[in-house]
Design an enzyme around this catalytic site. Structure first.
Site, PDB file in Angstrom:
ATOM      1  N   HIS A 269      -0.507  43.472  44.021  1.00 53.35           N
ATOM      2  CA  HIS A 269      -0.425  42.009  44.072  1.00 53.35           C
ATOM      3  C   HIS A 269       0.930  41.548  44.584  1.00 53.35           C
ATOM      4  O   HIS A 269       1.484  40.550  44.106  1.00 53.35           O
ATOM      5  CB  HIS A 269      -0.731  41.411  42.701  1.00 53.35           C
ATOM      6  CG  HIS A 269      -2.093  41.772  42.198  1.00 53.35           C
ATOM      7  ND1 HIS A 269      -3.243  41.259  42.767  1.00 53.35           N
ATOM      8  CD2 HIS A 269      -2.501  42.627  41.228  1.00 53.35           C
ATOM      9  CE1 HIS A 269      -4.294  41.770  42.143  1.00 53.35           C
ATOM     10  NE2 HIS A 269      -3.874  42.602  41.213  1.00 53.35           N
TER      11      HIS A 269
ATOM     12  N   LYS B 299      14.394  29.837  32.367  1.00 50.23           N
ATOM     13  CA  LYS B 299      13.504  30.968  32.648  1.00 50.23           C
ATOM     14  C   LYS B 299      13.546  31.359  34.126  1.00 50.23           C
ATOM     15  O   LYS B 299      12.642  32.034  34.614  1.00 50.23           O
ATOM     16  CB  LYS B 299      12.063  30.607  32.257  1.00 50.23           C
ATOM     17  CG  LYS B 299      11.875  30.285  30.775  1.00 50.23           C
ATOM     18  CD  LYS B 299      10.403  29.995  30.503  1.00 50.23           C
ATOM     19  CE  LYS B 299      10.219  29.182  29.242  1.00 50.23           C
ATOM     20  NZ  LYS B 299       8.839  28.684  29.121  1.00 50.23           N
TER      21      LYS B 299
ATOM     22  N   PRO C 122       7.027  35.285  30.743  1.00 55.86           N
ATOM     23  CA  PRO C 122       8.404  35.672  30.426  1.00 55.86           C
ATOM     24  C   PRO C 122       9.225  34.479  29.935  1.00 55.86           C
ATOM     25  O   PRO C 122       9.155  33.394  30.503  1.00 55.86           O
ATOM     26  CB  PRO C 122       8.961  36.184  31.753  1.00 55.86           C
ATOM     27  CG  PRO C 122       7.792  36.371  32.643  1.00 55.86           C
ATOM     28  CD  PRO C 122       6.700  35.484  32.147  1.00 55.86           C
ATOM     29  N   GLU C 123       9.976  34.699  28.868  1.00 55.64           N
ATOM     30  CA  GLU C 123      10.865  33.671  28.330  1.00 55.64           C
ATOM     31  C   GLU C 123      12.302  34.172  28.470  1.00 55.64           C
ATOM     32  O   GLU C 123      12.550  35.175  29.127  1.00 55.64           O
ATOM     33  CB  GLU C 123      10.513  33.405  26.863  1.00 55.64           C
ATOM     34  CG  GLU C 123       9.049  32.991  26.656  1.00 55.64           C
ATOM     35  CD  GLU C 123       8.710  32.722  25.202  1.00 55.64           C
ATOM     36  OE1 GLU C 123       9.608  32.368  24.419  1.00 55.64           O
ATOM     37  OE2 GLU C 123       7.534  32.867  24.836  1.00 55.64           O
TER      38      GLU C 123
ATOM     39  N   ARG D  56      -1.349  36.304  39.180  1.00 57.80           N
ATOM     40  CA  ARG D  56      -1.940  34.969  39.079  1.00 57.80           C
ATOM     41  C   ARG D  56      -1.422  33.989  40.121  1.00 57.80           C
ATOM     42  O   ARG D  56      -1.948  32.878  40.254  1.00 57.80           O
ATOM     43  CB  ARG D  56      -1.681  34.392  37.670  1.00 57.80           C
ATOM     44  CG  ARG D  56      -2.235  35.234  36.521  1.00 57.80           C
ATOM     45  CD  ARG D  56      -3.718  35.040  36.327  1.00 57.80           C
ATOM     46  NE  ARG D  56      -4.074  33.649  36.048  1.00 57.80           N
ATOM     47  CZ  ARG D  56      -4.100  33.107  34.831  1.00 57.80           C
ATOM     48  NH1 ARG D  56      -3.787  33.839  33.783  1.00 57.80           N
ATOM     49  NH2 ARG D  56      -4.440  31.859  34.661  1.00 57.80           N
TER      50      ARG D  56
ATOM     51  N   ARG E 135      -1.173  25.099  22.908  1.00 61.23           N
ATOM     52  CA  ARG E 135      -0.732  26.493  22.907  1.00 61.23           C
ATOM     53  C   ARG E 135      -1.094  27.172  21.597  1.00 61.23           C
ATOM     54  O   ARG E 135      -0.927  26.597  20.522  1.00 61.23           O
ATOM     55  CB  ARG E 135       0.794  26.582  23.094  1.00 61.23           C
ATOM     56  CG  ARG E 135       1.354  25.801  24.275  1.00 61.23           C
ATOM     57  CD  ARG E 135       0.909  26.377  25.608  1.00 61.23           C
ATOM     58  NE  ARG E 135       1.274  27.779  25.770  1.00 61.23           N
ATOM     59  CZ  ARG E 135       2.441  28.200  26.245  1.00 61.23           C
ATOM     60  NH1 ARG E 135       3.355  27.333  26.610  1.00 61.23           N
ATOM     61  NH2 ARG E 135       2.687  29.487  26.360  1.00 61.23           N
TER      62      ARG E 135
ATOM     63  N   ARG F 150      14.494  12.707  19.449  1.00 56.78           N
ATOM     64  CA  ARG F 150      13.071  12.864  19.730  1.00 56.78           C
ATOM     65  C   ARG F 150      12.297  12.952  18.425  1.00 56.78           C
ATOM     66  O   ARG F 150      11.330  13.710  18.320  1.00 56.78           O
ATOM     67  CB  ARG F 150      12.865  14.127  20.583  1.00 56.78           C
ATOM     68  CG  ARG F 150      13.774  14.225  21.813  1.00 56.78           C
ATOM     69  CD  ARG F 150      13.246  13.429  22.974  1.00 56.78           C
ATOM     70  NE  ARG F 150      11.938  13.908  23.372  1.00 56.78           N
ATOM     71  CZ  ARG F 150      11.752  14.871  24.268  1.00 56.78           C
ATOM     72  NH1 ARG F 150      12.774  15.432  24.859  1.00 56.78           N
ATOM     73  NH2 ARG F 150      10.535  15.257  24.590  1.00 56.78           N
TER      74      ARG F 150
END
Ligand SMILES: [Zn+2]
Length: 290
Positions: A93, A59, A2-3, A112, A274, A164
């Site tokens: 779960h 998040k 989830p973002e 998880r 990713r 950066r």
């Protein structure tokens, strides 16, 4: 995972569902969920507290507690917060259950088991990446700027990318201490919309590209919220429903399909570990990577 749009969707739903309810009992069913705090101590701090509001920061789902603290939940890969207002079978779960005094409950399910909970000083969530995060310090104290807030301007983004400058732009967008809430999917979609290759060095973006990226980030995040988040795999909202944003992806998960803008074949690569998708024609590779 989830973002921002997924977590925002959950927080908005929970705001209407649990605000004003008082925690009667906290039951922890996975010993690492509250670490480093022992679950028994965690329960004592939570029980009897009334939830005064629900919001999102980066998040994290943030449940504000009357008196100033906040219960923060990191869903990580597969965490789900499910509101229960009647007797239904527990999620297979389930890792925790917050029972409210009026008989309703909030379940935390997590296949998880990477999700975590913490009780923190609510004010500690408000800084915006002013100080560099040292190894081992909790992320919630070092969250960066909210991309849908007024602080996130094209000018702010230009300064951030310049500071950066040698970093590749895509991994930089995922750094939660810079911009909070953007993850893999929305970074991929925003870079496609802005026509910027994921491996471009941040410092090489021209000012028109920075403007486009600023607009694209906000546009994809807002669209994600409007569609109730994306459920390419495990994400469910607080009522157990899938989001609809996965049907709207332009490039994510579409390797081999034609680019919706130019028709070239979408490519999958790996950037910073990713899976990444881009259009080789609309998003020109930096010279060294061509
Ligand atoms: Zn294209």
């Amino acid at each position: 995972m989830p973002e921002l749009p997924e977590v925002e969707t959950i927080a908005r739903q929970l705001r209407g569902l649990v605000t004003g309810r008082t925690v009667a009992h906290f039951r922890c069913e996975w010993h690492r969920l509250t670490e480093p705090e022992p679950a028994a101590l965690f329960a004592r701090r939570l029980e009897g507290r009334r939830i005064s509001g629900v919001r999102r920061r980066g998040k994290f789902v943030v449940l504000d507690l009357e008196g100033g603290d906040a219960l923060i939940v990191s869903l990580r890969m597969t965490g789900q917060l499910l509101f229960r207002d009647r007797d239904v079978e527990a999620h297979p779960h389930r890792r925790a259950r917050i029972a409210f005094a009026d008989g309703t409950a909030l379940e935390f399910a997590d296949t998880r088991k990477f999700g975590r909970m913490a009780i923190v000083d609510g004010a500690a969530l408000e800084g915006a990446g002013e100080r560099r995060r040292r190894t081992g310090e909790p992320l919630h104290r070092h969250l960066g700027v909210e991309p849908l807030s007024r602080r996130f301007t094209a000018r702010w983004l230009r300064e951030f990318l310049r500071r950066r400058g040698r970093a590749a732009v895509k991994p930089l967008l995922l750094d939660q201490t810079g911009i909070a809430g953007v993850g893999n999917i929305y970074a991929i979609e925003a870079l496609w919309r802005a026509r910027i290759h994921p491996l471009r060095a941040a410092g090489t973006l021209r000012s028109d590209e920075v403007e486009r990226l600023h607009e694209a980030l906000r546009w994809v995040l807002r669209k994600g919220i409007r569609f109730g988040g994306a459920s390419p795999r495990d994400y469910r909202d607080a009522r157990g429903q899938e989001g609809r944003m996965q049907q709207e992806f332009e490039v994510y998960g579409r390797a081999g399909e034609p680019c919706p803008r130019c028709g070239a074949e979408i490519r999958r690569t790996v950037v910073g570990g990713r899976g990444t998708f881009h259009c080789p024609r609309c998003q020109r590779a930096p010279r060294a990577g061509r």
